[in-house]
Design a protein around this motif. Structure first.
Motif, PDB file in Angstrom:
ATOM      1  N   MET A 195     -35.430  16.208  22.870  1.00  0.00           N
ATOM      2  CA  MET A 195     -36.063  15.031  22.287  1.00  0.00           C
ATOM      3  C   MET A 195     -36.310  14.035  23.418  1.00  0.00           C
ATOM      4  O   MET A 195     -35.415  13.772  24.229  1.00  0.00           O
ATOM      5  N   PRO A 235     -35.254  11.666  13.780  1.00  0.00           N
ATOM      6  CA  PRO A 235     -34.816  11.247  15.120  1.00  0.00           C
ATOM      7  C   PRO A 235     -33.859  12.226  15.804  1.00  0.00           C
ATOM      8  O   PRO A 235     -33.687  12.170  17.013  1.00  0.00           O
ATOM      9  N   PHE A 236     -33.258  13.125  15.025  1.00  0.00           N
ATOM     10  CA  PHE A 236     -32.329  14.083  15.621  1.00  0.00           C
ATOM     11  C   PHE A 236     -33.008  15.429  15.901  1.00  0.00           C
ATOM     12  O   PHE A 236     -32.358  16.382  16.276  1.00  0.00           O
ATOM     13  N   ARG A 267     -22.682   8.475  13.156  1.00  0.00           N
ATOM     14  CA  ARG A 267     -24.048   8.017  12.951  1.00  0.00           C
ATOM     15  C   ARG A 267     -24.681   8.680  11.735  1.00  0.00           C
ATOM     16  O   ARG A 267     -25.332   8.038  10.917  1.00  0.00           O
ATOM     17  N   LYS A 325     -19.845  22.526  21.298  1.00  0.00           N
ATOM     18  CA  LYS A 325     -20.451  21.803  22.418  1.00  0.00           C
ATOM     19  C   LYS A 325     -21.285  22.674  23.341  1.00  0.00           C
ATOM     20  O   LYS A 325     -22.109  22.158  24.092  1.00  0.00           O
ATOM     21  N   ALA A 357     -31.294  22.488  16.501  1.00  0.00           N
ATOM     22  CA  ALA A 357     -31.752  21.104  16.337  1.00  0.00           C
ATOM     23  C   ALA A 357     -32.809  21.013  15.241  1.00  0.00           C
ATOM     24  O   ALA A 357     -32.776  20.107  14.413  1.00  0.00           O
ATOM     25  N   ASP A 410     -19.461  10.520  17.839  1.00  0.00           N
ATOM     26  CA  ASP A 410     -20.543   9.540  17.713  1.00  0.00           C
ATOM     27  C   ASP A 410     -21.664  10.065  16.823  1.00  0.00           C
ATOM     28  O   ASP A 410     -22.193   9.333  15.981  1.00  0.00           O
ATOM     29  N   ASN A 411     -22.026  11.341  17.029  1.00  0.00           N
ATOM     30  CA  ASN A 411     -23.079  11.933  16.190  1.00  0.00           C
ATOM     31  C   ASN A 411     -22.655  11.961  14.735  1.00  0.00           C
ATOM     32  O   ASN A 411     -23.430  11.649  13.830  1.00  0.00           O
ATOM     33  N   THR A 424     -20.106  15.777  18.275  1.00  0.00           N
ATOM     34  CA  THR A 424     -19.392  14.662  18.900  1.00  0.00           C
ATOM     35  C   THR A 424     -19.083  13.634  17.812  1.00  0.00           C
ATOM     36  O   THR A 424     -19.834  13.517  16.843  1.00  0.00           O
ATOM     37  N   GLU A 449     -38.765   9.069  18.618  1.00  0.00           N
ATOM     38  CA  GLU A 449     -38.433  10.203  19.466  1.00  0.00           C
ATOM     39  C   GLU A 449     -39.332  11.375  19.087  1.00  0.00           C
ATOM     40  O   GLU A 449     -39.770  11.471  17.950  1.00  0.00           O
ATOM     41  N   SER A 474     -24.282  12.629  23.128  1.00  0.00           N
ATOM     42  CA  SER A 474     -24.529  12.353  21.723  1.00  0.00           C
ATOM     43  C   SER A 474     -25.959  11.847  21.596  1.00  0.00           C
ATOM     44  O   SER A 474     -26.578  11.470  22.592  1.00  0.00           O
ATOM     45  N   TYR A 475     -26.457  11.848  20.368  1.00  0.00           N
ATOM     46  CA  TYR A 475     -27.750  11.222  20.142  1.00  0.00           C
ATOM     47  C   TYR A 475     -27.559   9.717  20.142  1.00  0.00           C
ATOM     48  O   TYR A 475     -26.538   9.218  19.700  1.00  0.00           O
ATOM     49  N   PHE A 476     -28.554   9.000  20.613  1.00  0.00           N
ATOM     50  CA  PHE A 476     -28.580   7.543  20.546  1.00  0.00           C
ATOM     51  C   PHE A 476     -27.411   6.898  21.274  1.00  0.00           C
ATOM     52  O   PHE A 476     -26.501   6.340  20.675  1.00  0.00           O
TER      53      PHE A 476
END
Lengths: 317, 291
Positions: free
Chosen positions: A205, B44-45, B146, B119, B132, B142-143, B140, A237, A130-132
Motif C-alpha cells: 500500500m 485502507p488496509f 485499530r 509476522k 492483504a 496496533d493493527n 501486531t 492509500e 503496523s498499518y498507520f
C-alpha cells in the motif's frame, strides 16, 4: 545596535531554505502571498516573484547570520535538506550541520516559528510495520536505507529542539511521497518510468500527496502557530499495482533478489538515480496515520487520489 | 475534441470475470460484505471485496463439500466489534479459513473476518498480497486495536503456533493461551466470542514435530504426518474430516487493559475453560471423525 538596523516592513518576514528546488519554488510562491520572503539556496535561484530577496549561499556560512541579525525574521521554513543521495557527497554534513546551525540562529535571534519538512520515509518500509504508523513510531528508516540517515539525524535534532527551546513554535511535517507535475524525487520519477519494475509477488500500500497539497499543509502549519510533529498524508492509500494501472503503465515484475542485485550494480556504476534500498518502498508497507495533522491543523488534501497519481504525467512547467 | 481515455477501473474488469465463474448465490453474499472502500476499490488496509468474490468459490467448496462443516451459534456473533477466539489445530490454517467462510456463507448479514496472521507472512511473495486483499492482517497489537476501533470482527488463536503444530497425542487439549488478546479486548471494550473447531485436529495427524529441521528451514514447525513428508507437497493435503464450528455466547470483561498479569490471566482462564467445554461438547456430539 542590532535593533536599529532592522528594516521596517509591513509584512512578516520568512526565510526559506532550499528555495531553488522544485518544491522550494512552490513554497516560496505560496509564502509570498502572505509574507516577505527571503529565499536561500546554494544553487542559483530562478523563476521566483520579483520582490523575493534572493540569497545564494550555504546556510552554514556567515551570510545567513547577517540575515538573522538584520531582518527580524518571523519564521524559518527549512526545506533545504538534500533528499537526493547522489546529488552531493557531502549531503550528510550539509543536512545535519545546516539544520543544527539554523536552529542555533533561530533560538539566538528570537525567531518565532521554525518549520521543517522531514519525510514519512524515515519510519522505513518494513514487513513488520503496523498499518498507520503514528508520529511516535520508531524511526527505523536508516536501518535499510542508509542514504537517509542524515534525514533521520536532522529529524532528531529538531525533536530535541522542542525541549531545548520550547518558546519557539517548532513544527515538523513528515509527508508521504510527494508527487506532482514539477517535483522530481525518486517516487515521482519512478511513477514516470514507462515500464516501471516491481518486485514479483509484492504489492504494498502506498500513500502519495500532491505537491500543491503539501504546500497547503505547510502554510496551514505556519498560520496555526502551533507546534509539534505531524505526519501529512494525501487522499488515501492504494496498492502500487492500482496506481500503475491508473497511469496505464505495464509493470515489469522482477524477483526480489535479482532486482536488488541488478539495482546495486547499476547504482555502483552510477547508471541510476534510484538507490538500491528504494526497492523496499515497492516491496513493503510504510503507511502512516495523518489524523494529528487533520485534527490539529485542519489539513485536508484538495486533490483526489486519481488526480494526485495522474499529476506526475502533467507536462513539466 | 477527443476525451483522453482513462484505463478501465480495475474493479469493473475483474467483476466481469467473477460474474462468469462464481455462482450468483456466492456473489450476493460477497456483495453484502461491508467495506470502507477508497477510490481505488480497496480499503485502507488493502482489503478488496472483489478478491473475496473470487476466493468464495474454492472456499465454499471446501466448506460445503470437503470439510462438510456443521456450524452452530452464529447468532452469538454481534454486529459491532468482536474478538473471535478459537482453538488452533491441523498444521495448516484451514480452521481459520472455515471460520471466515462460515461468517460469509451462513451469517446474516455476512461479515468479513480479519484474522491476525503471523509476522512472517508479509515477507512472502504473493501470499502477502493475497492475504492483504482478503482482509487478513499482520497480528501486531496496533493493527488489532485499530481494527477493533473500526468495529471489525477479528479472529485470533491465542495458542498461536503452539496450537496449530501440536502433535496428535495432544489433540483437543488447549495449549497455553497468550494474554495479549485479553488486554486488547479490555482496552477497546470488545466482547469475546469463543469459537470451538472440532475436526481440524484429525485433518493432518502429526506424529512428531521436527523442531530442529523447522529452525533450519526458518519455518514455525515441521510436522511428520502419515502423508508428509512421505508424499512430498501432496502430503500437505488435509484429510476430509468433518468440521464442527461452534460459536459460543459473547463474554464481556470489565477493565482497561493495564491490569496486573494475574487479573488478566484469570479472565483468559475463563475464556479457555469455556472454549474447552465447547470443544468437549462437539466431541460428544460427533459420531466419527469423518461423519
Amino acid at each position: 545596535m542590532v535593533r536599529e538596523r532592522r528594516k521596517h516592513r509591513a509584512r512578516k518576514v520568512v526565510l526559506a531554505t532550499g528555495a531553488a528546488g522544485n518544491l522550494g519554488r512552490l513554497v516560496v510562491q505560496a509564502l509570498h502571498r502572505e509574507y516577505d520572503v527571503i529565499a536561500v539556496d546554494r544553487r542559483p535561484i530562478s523563476g521566483l516573484p520579483k520582490d523575493v530577496t534572493h540569497l545564494q549561499t550555504d546556510v552554514r556560512l556567515r551570510a545567513i547570520q547577517d540575515v538573522f541579525r538584520t531582518e527580524g525574521l518571523h519564521a524559518v521554513v527549512h526545506l533545504g535538506l538534500l533528499q537526493n543521495p547522489r546529488a552531493d557527497v557531502n549531503a550528510y554534513r550539509f543536512n545535519v550541520v545546516g539544520t543544527q546551525r539554523l536552529l542555533e540562529l533561530v533560538s539566538r535571534y528570537g525567531v518565532r516559528q521554525f518549520l521543517m519538512l522531514s519525510s514519512a520515509n524515515i519510519y522505513g518500509s518494513d514487513p513488520d510495520n503496523s498499518y498507520f504508523l503514528t508520529e511516535d513510531a520508531p524511526l527505523l528508516g536508516a536501518e535499510h536505507h542508509p542514504e537517509i540517515r542524515d534525514l533521520v539525524a536532522a529529524d532528531r535534532i529538531v525533536q530535541s529542539f522542542f525541549y531545548r527551546c520550547p518558546e519557539v513554535e517548532t513544527v515538523m511535517l513528515r509527508p508521504v511521497h510527494i508527487v506532482g507535475p514539477t517535483v522530481r524525487n525518486p517516487a515521482a520519477d519512478y511513477l514516470r518510468l514507462p515500464r516501471p519494475w516491481t518486485i514479483m509477488g509484492f504489492d504494498p500500500m502506498l500513500q502519495l500527496i500532491h505537491e500543491a497539497d503539501i504546500v497547503e499543509a505547510l502554510m496551514m502549519a505556519l498560520r496555526a502557530g502551533t507546534k509539534g510533529v505531524f505526519n501529512v498524508v494525501g487522499p488515501g492509500e492504494a496498492p502500487l499495482s492500482r496506481i500503475l494501472e491508473v497511469l496505464g503503465r505495464r509493470p515489469r515484475p522482477i524477483p526480489s533478489s535479482l532486482a536488488r542485485a541488478m539495482l546495486r550494480r547499476a547504482w555502483n556504476l552510477k547508471m541510476t538515480g534510484f538507490p538500491p534500498s528504494e526497492l523496499r518502498h515497492v516491496q513493503y508497507n510504510c503507511v502512516v496515520d495523518g489524523t494529528r495533522a487533520s485534527e490539529a491543523l485542519g489539513f485536508k488534501p484538495r486533490h483526489s487520489l486519481r488526480e494526485t497519481i495522474l499529476s506526475v504525467q502533467d507536462p513539466l512547467i | 475534441m477527443t476525451v483522453p481515455s482513462l484505463p478501465v477501473p480495475y474493479t469493473r474488469r475483474r467483476s466481469r470475470l467473477a460474474d462468469r465463474l462464481v455462482p450468483e448465490r456466492l456473489r450476493a453474499k460477497a456483495r453484502h460484505l461491508k467495506a470502507n472502500l477508497g477510490e481505488m476499490g480497496v480499503d485502507p488496509f488493502g482489503y478488496d471485496p472483489e478478491v473475496v468474490q473470487y476466493t468464495a468459490l474454492p472456499l465454499a467448496w471446501l466448506y460445503e463439500r470437503y470439510f462438510r462443516c456443521i456450524t452452530k451459534g452464529l447468532e452469538n456473533v454481534p454486529d459491532g466489534r468482536v474478538l473471535l477466539v478459537g482453538n488452533h489445530s491441523g498444521q495448516l490454517p484451514f480452521d481459520a479459513m472455515m471460520v471466515a467462510t462460515a461468517m460469509i456463507l451462513e451469517r446474516d448479514p455476512p461479515r468479513i473476518v480479519r484474522s491476525m496472521v503471523e509476522k512472517w507472512v508479509p515477507r512472502l511473495p504473493w501470499v502477502s498480497v493475497f492475504f492483504a486483499r482478503v482482509g487478513q492482517i499482520v497480528g501486531t497489537p496496533d493493527n488489532c486495536r485499530r481494527l477493533l476501533e473500526l468495529d471489525e470482527a477479528i479472529l485470533v488463536f491465542p495458542e498461536g503456533v503452539r496450537g496449530i503444530s501440536k502433535t496428535f497425542d495432544r489433540r483437543y487439549r488447549l495449549e497455553r493461551f497468550g494474554t495479549g488478546f485479553m488486554r486488547l479486548a479490555l482496552e477497546t471494550h470488545t466482547p469475546i466470542v469463543p469459537v470451538a473447531i472440532v475436526g481440524a485436529e484429525e485433518q493432518a495427524p502429526s506424529l512428531h514435530n521436527l523442531k530442529s529441521l523447522a529452525k533450519l528451514l526458518g519455518i514455525p514447525a515441521f510436522p511428520v504426518t502419515p502423508t508428509f513428508p512421505l508424499l512430498g507437497p501432496a502430503g500437505l493435503i488435509p484429510l476430509p474430516t468433518r468440521y464442527r464450528i461452534y460459536f459460543g455466547e459473547p463474554m464481556m470483561f470489565e477493565g482497561e487493559g493495564d491490569e496486573e498479569d494475574e487479573v488478566v490471566r484469570g479472565f483468559v482462564a475463563q475464556v479457555q475453560s469455556r472454549l474447552q467445554s465447547m470443544i468437549e461438547l462437539g466431541l460428544r456430539e460427533r459420531r466419527g471423525v469423518f461423519r
